[in-house]
Design a protein around this motif. Structure first.
Motif, PDB file in Angstrom:
ATOM      1  N   TRP A  19       0.878  -1.163   0.000  1.00  0.00           N
ATOM      2  CA  TRP A  19       0.000   0.000   0.000  1.00  0.00           C
ATOM      3  C   TRP A  19       0.916   1.213   0.000  1.00  0.00           C
ATOM      4  CZ3 TRP A  19      -1.209  -4.687   1.283  1.00  0.00           C
ATOM      5  CH2 TRP A  19      -2.472  -5.128   0.913  1.00  0.00           C
ATOM      6  N   HIS A  20       0.560   2.230  -0.797  1.00  0.00           N
ATOM      7  CA  HIS A  20       1.585   3.142  -1.298  1.00  0.00           C
ATOM      8  C   HIS A  20       1.974   4.315  -0.407  1.00  0.00           C
ATOM      9  CE1 HIS A  20      -2.125   5.041  -2.575  1.00  0.00           C
ATOM     10  NE2 HIS A  20      -1.476   6.092  -2.923  1.00  0.00           N
ATOM     11  N   ARG A  21       2.312   5.388  -1.067  1.00  0.00           N
ATOM     12  CA  ARG A  21       2.747   6.672  -0.514  1.00  0.00           C
ATOM     13  C   ARG A  21       4.094   6.571   0.166  1.00  0.00           C
ATOM     14  NH1 ARG A  21      -2.986   6.857   1.154  1.00  0.00           N
ATOM     15  NH2 ARG A  21      -2.300   6.343   3.252  1.00  0.00           N
ATOM     16  N   ASN A  23       5.650   4.274   2.026  1.00  0.00           N
ATOM     17  CA  ASN A  23       6.444   3.071   1.742  1.00  0.00           C
ATOM     18  C   ASN A  23       7.091   3.185   0.374  1.00  0.00           C
ATOM     19  OD1 ASN A  23       5.858   1.760   4.100  1.00  0.00           O
ATOM     20  ND2 ASN A  23       4.090   0.691   3.273  1.00  0.00           N
ATOM     21  N   VAL A  75      -1.824  -0.938  -4.102  1.00  0.00           N
ATOM     22  CA  VAL A  75      -3.289  -0.998  -4.204  1.00  0.00           C
ATOM     23  C   VAL A  75      -3.899  -0.079  -3.152  1.00  0.00           C
ATOM     24  CG1 VAL A  75      -5.294  -2.512  -4.324  1.00  0.00           C
ATOM     25  CG2 VAL A  75      -3.035  -3.440  -4.786  1.00  0.00           C
ATOM     26  N   GLU A  76      -4.801   0.771  -3.577  1.00  0.00           N
ATOM     27  CA  GLU A  76      -5.407   1.737  -2.654  1.00  0.00           C
ATOM     28  C   GLU A  76      -6.889   1.871  -2.976  1.00  0.00           C
ATOM     29  OE1 GLU A  76      -4.422   3.640   0.151  1.00  0.00           O
ATOM     30  OE2 GLU A  76      -6.612   3.773   0.000  1.00  0.00           O
ATOM     31  N   LYS A  77      -7.705   1.606  -1.976  1.00  0.00           N
ATOM     32  CA  LYS A  77      -9.158   1.667  -2.205  1.00  0.00           C
ATOM     33  C   LYS A  77      -9.716   3.084  -2.071  1.00  0.00           C
ATOM     34  CE  LYS A  77     -13.194  -1.066  -0.903  1.00  0.00           C
ATOM     35  NZ  LYS A  77     -13.576  -2.285  -0.184  1.00  0.00           N
ATOM     36  N   TYR A  78      -9.110   3.857  -1.207  1.00  0.00           N
ATOM     37  CA  TYR A  78      -9.646   5.203  -0.932  1.00  0.00           C
ATOM     38  C   TYR A  78      -8.540   6.233  -1.189  1.00  0.00           C
ATOM     39  CZ  TYR A  78     -12.599   1.995   1.727  1.00  0.00           C
ATOM     40  OH  TYR A  78     -13.404   0.943   2.100  1.00  0.00           O
ATOM     41  N   GLY A 124      -8.484   0.506  -6.242  1.00  0.00           N
ATOM     42  CA  GLY A 124      -9.519  -0.523  -6.157  1.00  0.00           C
ATOM     43  C   GLY A 124      -9.325  -1.307  -4.878  1.00  0.00           C
ATOM     44  N   ASP A 125     -10.158  -2.310  -4.698  1.00  0.00           N
ATOM     45  CA  ASP A 125     -10.078  -3.132  -3.496  1.00  0.00           C
ATOM     46  C   ASP A 125      -8.884  -4.090  -3.590  1.00  0.00           C
ATOM     47  OD1 ASP A 125     -11.361  -4.309  -1.029  1.00  0.00           O
ATOM     48  OD2 ASP A 125     -11.193  -6.060  -2.330  1.00  0.00           O
ATOM     49  N   ALA A 126      -8.185  -4.270  -2.459  1.00  0.00           N
ATOM     50  CA  ALA A 126      -6.962  -5.072  -2.472  1.00  0.00           C
ATOM     51  C   ALA A 126      -7.232  -6.508  -2.912  1.00  0.00           C
ATOM     52  CB  ALA A 126      -6.330  -5.071  -1.082  1.00  0.00           C
ATOM     53  N   ASP A 159      -0.007  -3.065   4.677  1.00  0.00           N
ATOM     54  CA  ASP A 159      -0.279  -1.927   5.544  1.00  0.00           C
ATOM     55  C   ASP A 159      -1.681  -1.396   5.270  1.00  0.00           C
ATOM     56  OD1 ASP A 159      -0.055   0.111   7.281  1.00  0.00           O
ATOM     57  OD2 ASP A 159       1.411   1.260   6.162  1.00  0.00           O
ATOM     58  N   GLY A 160      -2.677  -2.174   5.630  1.00  0.00           N
ATOM     59  CA  GLY A 160      -4.046  -1.764   5.285  1.00  0.00           C
ATOM     60  C   GLY A 160      -4.957  -1.548   6.467  1.00  0.00           C
ATOM     61  N   PHE A 161      -4.522  -0.864   7.475  1.00  0.00           N
ATOM     62  CA  PHE A 161      -5.265  -0.638   8.724  1.00  0.00           C
ATOM     63  C   PHE A 161      -5.383  -1.952   9.502  1.00  0.00           C
ATOM     64  CE2 PHE A 161      -7.596   3.071   6.551  1.00  0.00           C
ATOM     65  CZ  PHE A 161      -6.655   3.962   7.002  1.00  0.00           C
ATOM     66  N   ASN A 163     -10.501  -3.045  10.064  1.00  0.00           N
ATOM     67  CA  ASN A 163     -10.711  -3.258   8.627  1.00  0.00           C
ATOM     68  C   ASN A 163     -10.745  -4.761   8.333  1.00  0.00           C
ATOM     69  OD1 ASN A 163     -10.892  -2.711   5.898  1.00  0.00           O
ATOM     70  ND2 ASN A 163      -8.710  -2.271   5.613  1.00  0.00           N
ATOM     71  N   MET A 199     -10.678  -6.671   4.731  1.00  0.00           N
ATOM     72  CA  MET A 199      -9.504  -6.790   3.856  1.00  0.00           C
ATOM     73  C   MET A 199      -8.638  -8.006   4.179  1.00  0.00           C
ATOM     74  SD  MET A 199      -6.351  -4.258   3.122  1.00  0.00           S
ATOM     75  CE  MET A 199      -5.336  -5.208   4.209  1.00  0.00           C
TER      76      MET A 199
HETATM   77  C1  LIG Z   1      -2.189   2.780   7.205  1.00  0.00           C
HETATM   78  S1  LIG Z   1      -2.621   3.312   5.638  1.00  0.00           S
HETATM   79  C2  LIG Z   1      -1.233   2.913   4.626  1.00  0.00           C
HETATM   80  C3  LIG Z   1      -0.123   3.908   4.657  1.00  0.00           C
HETATM   81  C4  LIG Z   1       0.912   3.597   3.594  1.00  0.00           C
HETATM   82  N1  LIG Z   1       1.523   2.316   3.778  1.00  0.00           N
HETATM   83  C5  LIG Z   1       2.000   4.622   3.464  1.00  0.00           C
HETATM   84  O1  LIG Z   1       3.124   4.270   3.323  1.00  0.00           O
HETATM   85  O2  LIG Z   1       1.692   5.820   3.446  1.00  0.00           O
HETATM   86  C6  LIG Z   1      -3.773   2.048   5.122  1.00  0.00           C
HETATM   87  C7  LIG Z   1      -4.272   2.233   3.705  1.00  0.00           C
HETATM   88  O3  LIG Z   1      -4.959   1.061   3.278  1.00  0.00           O
HETATM   89  C8  LIG Z   1      -6.067   1.446   2.460  1.00  0.00           C
HETATM   90  N2  LIG Z   1      -7.047   0.343   2.437  1.00  0.00           N
HETATM   91  C9  LIG Z   1      -7.829  -0.089   3.435  1.00  0.00           C
HETATM   92  N3  LIG Z   1      -8.596  -1.150   3.038  1.00  0.00           N
HETATM   93  C10 LIG Z   1      -8.267  -1.405   1.777  1.00  0.00           C
HETATM   94  C11 LIG Z   1      -8.694  -2.373   0.818  1.00  0.00           C
HETATM   95  N4  LIG Z   1      -9.606  -3.297   1.100  1.00  0.00           N
HETATM   96  N5  LIG Z   1      -8.137  -2.333  -0.404  1.00  0.00           N
HETATM   97  C12 LIG Z   1      -7.201  -1.405  -0.712  1.00  0.00           C
HETATM   98  N6  LIG Z   1      -6.767  -0.467   0.139  1.00  0.00           N
HETATM   99  C13 LIG Z   1      -7.284  -0.456   1.378  1.00  0.00           C
HETATM  100  C14 LIG Z   1      -6.541   2.709   3.166  1.00  0.00           C
HETATM  101  O4  LIG Z   1      -7.324   3.524   2.310  1.00  0.00           O
HETATM  102  C15 LIG Z   1      -5.247   3.376   3.589  1.00  0.00           C
HETATM  103  O5  LIG Z   1      -4.782   4.289   2.622  1.00  0.00           O
END
Ligand SMILES: C[S@@+](CC[C@H](N)C(=O)[O-])C[C@H]1O[C@@H](n2cnc3c(N)ncnc32)[C@H](O)[C@@H]1O
Length: 515
Positions: free
Chosen positions: A6-8, A10, A33-36, A88-90, A107-109, A114, A117
């Motif tokens: 999960w981006h940014r 990392n 992969v990022e849903k939101y 989209g969804d992971a 890293d998806g909460f 959550n 996921m």
């Molecule tokens: C803790 S943050 C990740 C921070 C990220 N690793 C970084 O380096 O900035 C969790 C991310 O997972 C995403 N997320 C949560 N459930 C998801 C799913 N089912 N599919 C894709 N992304 C999801 C959230 O929108 C959120 O941006």
């Protein structure tokens, strides 16, 4: 090298480490992969907290535009760093992904917040995408969470899981690797049908055809370190179906998010990023915006349905008749969907820029008359023969020579169809205000560029003729009359001439229904 997470932050850290430690010819491919997705403003604010990553943050923010559902490819540092950003969804997205992953960053909460996921299907997809045949190169994973559901899920999918000390406020975290021999009996959904592809050692390719498709294919290979011979029968690039004075850039969206519309949208966004990286001059490319005019009830309904899809405002938004007139620079008769970043490009300049790589050798004025496998070559390389003899040989050939591909590959039964198209060139009257944007419906008109408009294009399936037909100019003008009656009044007697060419299209089997 393929990575996933999960981006940014990392991603930016991995990018920085890659710059510091990886060999100069190694490429990082990072799938995120990022849903939101965050808005541009929120991402900018969040990244400002890490001044040590400013260089990477600024580059990411420059590409992070018009982010909408789907798969986006963002490239940095001359394509040394590549981000496939999947909105989209992971679980759903990973099930569609192909390739092999070297390292997973999860890293998806937290699972408590959550739970949907962290399901077996996610771990199963991770196992499928991990290395299976390489005992010396295990796929690793790391995750901030040490929750039991994650630990058990990963172990059941075939990962060796270790609990280790965490960072900051996290006391513990999990890390480990995929164990190739472990076929998880507990996950019946996993099928291990991995195709064994040999690593490519001979990176030479022949591309036949120097239009936009051939030039873009050559550029994509050249970026990846391939040596490309591009063979074109004409003395210049982009002279036939890609040879119109200009090409227009806008997506063709459907009422719903159907595959063809999504392909068009993502290809549009990709082209905009690619064009930005080529740095063409304003005579060759401009983002003048496009108005898709709601000129009748059906078009109006279609525009409204597209608006309901909640695509980013900077990608498209609704403008009323007054606003559309202000944007166009002259009176418009209808409201419209406005695409502020759409534009036009001169195809010849575009192709030349794509081919300006030392890895691409151009062979112009050279017609390929036959392709054959070299008889004495153990690796069976392809040979491209011309009238004067051998033009090039390579293990890979890409046919980008439109309908002539069927002649060079007669046994391939390519499902191609010729479609004739004619554009009409119109003189912009000096006495009238000039159109400043693209207008489009089922056809388009460019803004006035160097005193000339480009109006098009007719669409005549199974017509192989590229002769100029005044009747086709009349059909283009009739289309203009429907979408912009006032502009039609101004331009109907301004025809300079037309230009016809034959497109190469592939048949589309409609597998979905749109109500
Ligand atoms: C803790 S943050 C990740 C921070 C990220 N690793 C970084 O380096 O900035 C969790 C991310 O997972 C995403 N997320 C949560 N459930 C998801 C799913 N089912 N599919 C894709 N992304 C999801 C959230 O929108 C959120 O941006």
């Amino acid at each position: 090298m393929l990575r996933l997470l999960w981006h940014r932050l990392n991603f930016l850290c991995a990018w920085q480490l890659w710059q510091q430690h990886a060999p100069s010819n190694a490429r990082l491919h990072f799938v995120s992969v990022e849903k939101y997705p965050l808005s541009h403003a929120d991402l900018s604010q969040a990244l400002a907290l890490w001044p040590e990553l400013t260089q990477q943050s600024q580059a990411l923010l420059a590409h992070y535009q018009q982010i909408c559902p789907g798969w986006h490819r963002l490239s940095f540092d001359q394509c040394r760093i590549n981000l496939t950003l999947i909105i989209g969804d992971a679980v759903e997205s990973l099930q569609q992904l192909r390739g092999k992953v070297d390292a997973w960053f999860l890293d998806g909460f937290a699972p408590s917040r959550n739970p949907e996921m962290w399901q077996p299907a996610l771990f199963a997809a991770m196992a499928r995408l991990s290395h299976h045949n390489n005992l010396y190169n295990h796929t690793t994973f790391a995750t901030f969470t040490s929750a039991g559901v994650v630990k058990r899920g990963l172990a059941a999918a075939g990962f060796k899981v270790n609990k280790v000390a965490g960072h900051g406020r996290k006391r513990e975290m999990l890390c480990g690797y995929y164990v190739p021999a472990t076929v998880p009996q507990t996950s019946p959904n996993i099928t291990f049908t991995e195709t064994k592809t040999k690593p490519v050692t001979d990176k030479r390719a022949i591309v036949v055809g120097g239009g936009i498709a051939g030039a873009a294919s050559s550029a994509a290979l050249a970026q990846r370190g391939w040596q490309v011979t591009l063979i074109e029968q004409q003395p210049q690039l982009a002279t036939q179906a890609s040879g119109n004075p200009l090409g227009v850039l806008y997506p063709k969206l459907a009422r719903q998010d159907v595959p063809l519309g999504r392909l068009s949208l993502l290809a549009y966004l990709h082209s905009l990023r690619l064009l930005a990286s080529l740095g063409l001059s304003p005579e060759h490319h401009a983002r003048c915006g496009m108005l898709q005019l709601a000129y009748d009830e059906q078009e109006w309904q279609r525009c409204q349905a597209i608006l309901q899809r909640n695509l980013p405002h900077e990608l498209l938004h609704w403008v009323d008749q007054q606003q559309s007139s202000a944007i166009a620079g002259l009176p418009m008769d209808f409201p419209a969907l406005y695409f502020p970043e759409a534009g036009w490009v001169r195809p010849q300049a575009y192709c030349q820029a794509l081919c300006a790589s030392e890895n691409i050798q151009l062979k112009l004025d050279s017609k390929v008359i036959r392709l054959q496998r070299a008889a004495d070559s153990p690796t069976a390389v392809w040979q491209a023969w011309g009238e004067q003899g051998l033009l090039a040989e390579a293990p890979v050939v890409i046919l980008a020579n439109a309908n002539d591909a069927m002649r060079l590959a007669p046994n391939a039964q390519l499902p191609l169809e010729p479609v004739r198209g004619q554009i009409t060139r119109l003189q912009a009257p000096e006495s009238a205000a000039a159109l400043r944007t693209l207008l489009c419906t089922d056809g388009y008109i460019s803004p006035a560029i160097s005193g000339e408009y480009c109006l098009g294009a007719t669409f005549s399936p199974e017509d192989n003729s590229s002769e100029y037909r005044p009747l086709d100019d009349a059909s283009n003008l009739a289309m203009l009359a429907r979408m912009a009656p006032a502009l039609h009044q101004q331009l109907q007697d301004q025809v300079i001439t037309g230009r016809a060419a034959v497109r190469c299209t592939s048949r589309i089997i409609c597998l979905w229904s749109v109500s």
